[in-house]
Design a protein around this motif. Structure first.
Motif, PDB file in Angstrom:
ATOM      1  N   LYS A   1       6.515  56.245  25.086  1.00 18.87           N
ATOM      2  CA  LYS A   1       5.157  56.684  24.760  1.00 18.87           C
ATOM      3  C   LYS A   1       4.508  55.836  23.675  1.00 18.87           C
ATOM      4  O   LYS A   1       3.356  56.069  23.331  1.00 18.87           O
ATOM      5  CB  LYS A   1       5.202  58.139  24.250  1.00 18.87           C
ATOM      6  CG  LYS A   1       5.792  59.160  25.225  1.00 18.87           C
ATOM      7  CD  LYS A   1       4.785  59.583  26.261  1.00 18.87           C
ATOM      8  CE  LYS A   1       5.270  60.801  27.046  1.00 18.87           C
ATOM      9  NZ  LYS A   1       4.240  61.265  28.012  1.00 18.87           N
TER      10      LYS A   1
ATOM     11  N   ASP B   1      -2.434  59.581  27.861  1.00 20.80           N
ATOM     12  CA  ASP B   1      -1.083  59.505  27.285  1.00 20.80           C
ATOM     13  C   ASP B   1      -0.241  58.579  28.164  1.00 20.80           C
ATOM     14  O   ASP B   1       0.621  59.014  28.924  1.00 20.80           O
ATOM     15  CB  ASP B   1      -0.487  60.911  27.198  1.00 20.80           C
ATOM     16  CG  ASP B   1       0.959  60.919  26.720  1.00 20.80           C
ATOM     17  OD1 ASP B   1       1.378  59.932  26.082  1.00 20.80           O
ATOM     18  OD2 ASP B   1       1.645  61.922  26.988  1.00 20.80           O
TER      19      ASP B   1
ATOM     20  N   GLU C   1      -5.642  63.557  29.437  1.00 14.28           N
ATOM     21  CA  GLU C   1      -5.435  64.688  28.521  1.00 14.28           C
ATOM     22  C   GLU C   1      -6.677  64.972  27.669  1.00 14.28           C
ATOM     23  O   GLU C   1      -7.382  64.045  27.255  1.00 14.28           O
ATOM     24  CB  GLU C   1      -4.246  64.395  27.584  1.00 14.28           C
ATOM     25  CG  GLU C   1      -2.994  63.989  28.368  1.00 14.28           C
ATOM     26  CD  GLU C   1      -1.683  64.262  27.669  1.00 14.28           C
ATOM     27  OE1 GLU C   1      -1.699  64.847  26.573  1.00 14.28           O
ATOM     28  OE2 GLU C   1      -0.643  63.875  28.256  1.00 14.28           O
TER      29      GLU C   1
ATOM     30  N   GLU D   1      -1.722  59.493  32.153  1.00 13.03           N
ATOM     31  CA  GLU D   1      -1.732  60.950  31.948  1.00 13.03           C
ATOM     32  C   GLU D   1      -3.063  61.329  31.302  1.00 13.03           C
ATOM     33  O   GLU D   1      -3.244  61.116  30.099  1.00 13.03           O
ATOM     34  CB  GLU D   1      -0.564  61.398  31.052  1.00 13.03           C
ATOM     35  CG  GLU D   1       0.820  61.159  31.658  1.00 13.03           C
ATOM     36  CD  GLU D   1       1.940  61.839  30.854  1.00 13.03           C
ATOM     37  OE1 GLU D   1       1.639  62.458  29.813  1.00 13.03           O
ATOM     38  OE2 GLU D   1       3.104  61.744  31.298  1.00 13.03           O
TER      39      GLU D   1
HETATM   40 MG    MG Z   1       1.332  63.642  28.168  1.00 12.08          MG
END
Ligand code: MG
Length: 259
Positions: A158, A141, A111, A109
């Motif tokens: 995460k 991420d 970011e 991800e």
């Molecule tokens: Mg994210």
């Protein structure tokens, strides 16, 4: 100004660039602690880069681009959806993302990230936010998508070690609201958008978070990812680039735990 965190024989050290060159000046304290030059200089090409932050927490925002919320079958939230990543997930530029055996689906991800340079609590306006922000950098991420769906809570999905590549540096003089953002895996473009497509703009997010939890110097805020998230495999090379912030590069390998 660009701030770097570099690995030296004496331990991790902060550094800053000299007039945008690739020669770095080592400094004796964090950017928010009135640093002074140590007198030592290093060439950027000669040092290993560490994540340019010192967070007590990494605060993340989910579903902050419409097309990304849609690709995962989610609605855009009416207020920011927040979660945390642990500081132990940080990984410097050039590091290797480790795929844990618990997951069969680890995704990237891209970011935009904010690094705080002063304490911020209950921000009243964006001028106050601006004054507390040190600068901007790039994050990935990394997410175990299968575990995210299974757990509902995001902590495990995460939170694995290496799941927060950050860097290569913090830039202090860039506006966050209309920057090109792109992620490539083995040179093929997977994500390409602009930060202007965010549902909640960067500085507003920081203001909102500061009304929930005190942000400290060195804390990090991740602002959400655009559409195009997809899987990573051992052997991949991931590059995230954001206009004005360079390229954050990571390898990918299977995580092997010691018996
Ligand atoms: Mg994210």
């Amino acid at each position: 100004m660009r701030f770097f965190r570099v690995s030296t024989p004496g331990g991790p050290t902060w550094a800053r660039d000299l007039d945008g060159s690739d020669l770095l000046e080592l400094i004796d304290a964090a950017p928010w602690d009135s640093p002074r030059p140590t007198g030592a200089r290093v060439a950027l090409a000669d040092v290993a880069l560490l994540a340019p932050a010192a967070p007590s927490k990494i605060v993340c925002v989910g579903r902050n681009y419409r097309a990304h919320a849609a690709e995962l079958g989610n609605d855009v939230p009416s207020e920011p959806l927040l979660f945390l990543k642990p500081p132990s997930a940080l990984l410097g530029h050039g590091g290797t993302i480790q795929l844990p055996p618990e997951s069969q689906r680890v995704e990237h991800e891209a970011e935009l990230a904010v690094v705080l340079g002063a304490r911020l609590r209950d921000a009243r306006d964006l001028a106050e936010v601006r004054a507390a922000v040190l600068g901007l950098t790039i994050a990935n991420d990394v997410t175990a998508r299968d575990l995210q769906r299974r757990d509902v809570q995001f902590t495990r999905a995460k939170g694995f070690d290496t799941f927060c590549p950050l860097g290569p540096y913090v830039r202090t003089d860039l506006e966050p609201d209309d920057l090109a953002i792109e992620l490539r895996v083995n040179g093929a473009v997977r994500q390409a958008s602009r930060t202007s497509a965010m549902v909640f703009p960067t500085l507003e997010l920081v203001a909102t978070i500061s009304r929930i939890m005190t942000l400290e110097p060195g804390d990090v805020v991740l602002t959400g990812t655009p559409e195009g998230v997809g899987p990573l495999a051992a052997g991949d090379e991931v590059e995230v680039s954001i206009e004005g912030l360079g390229v954050l590069r990571s390898g990918v390998a299977a995580r092997v735990r010691e018996a």
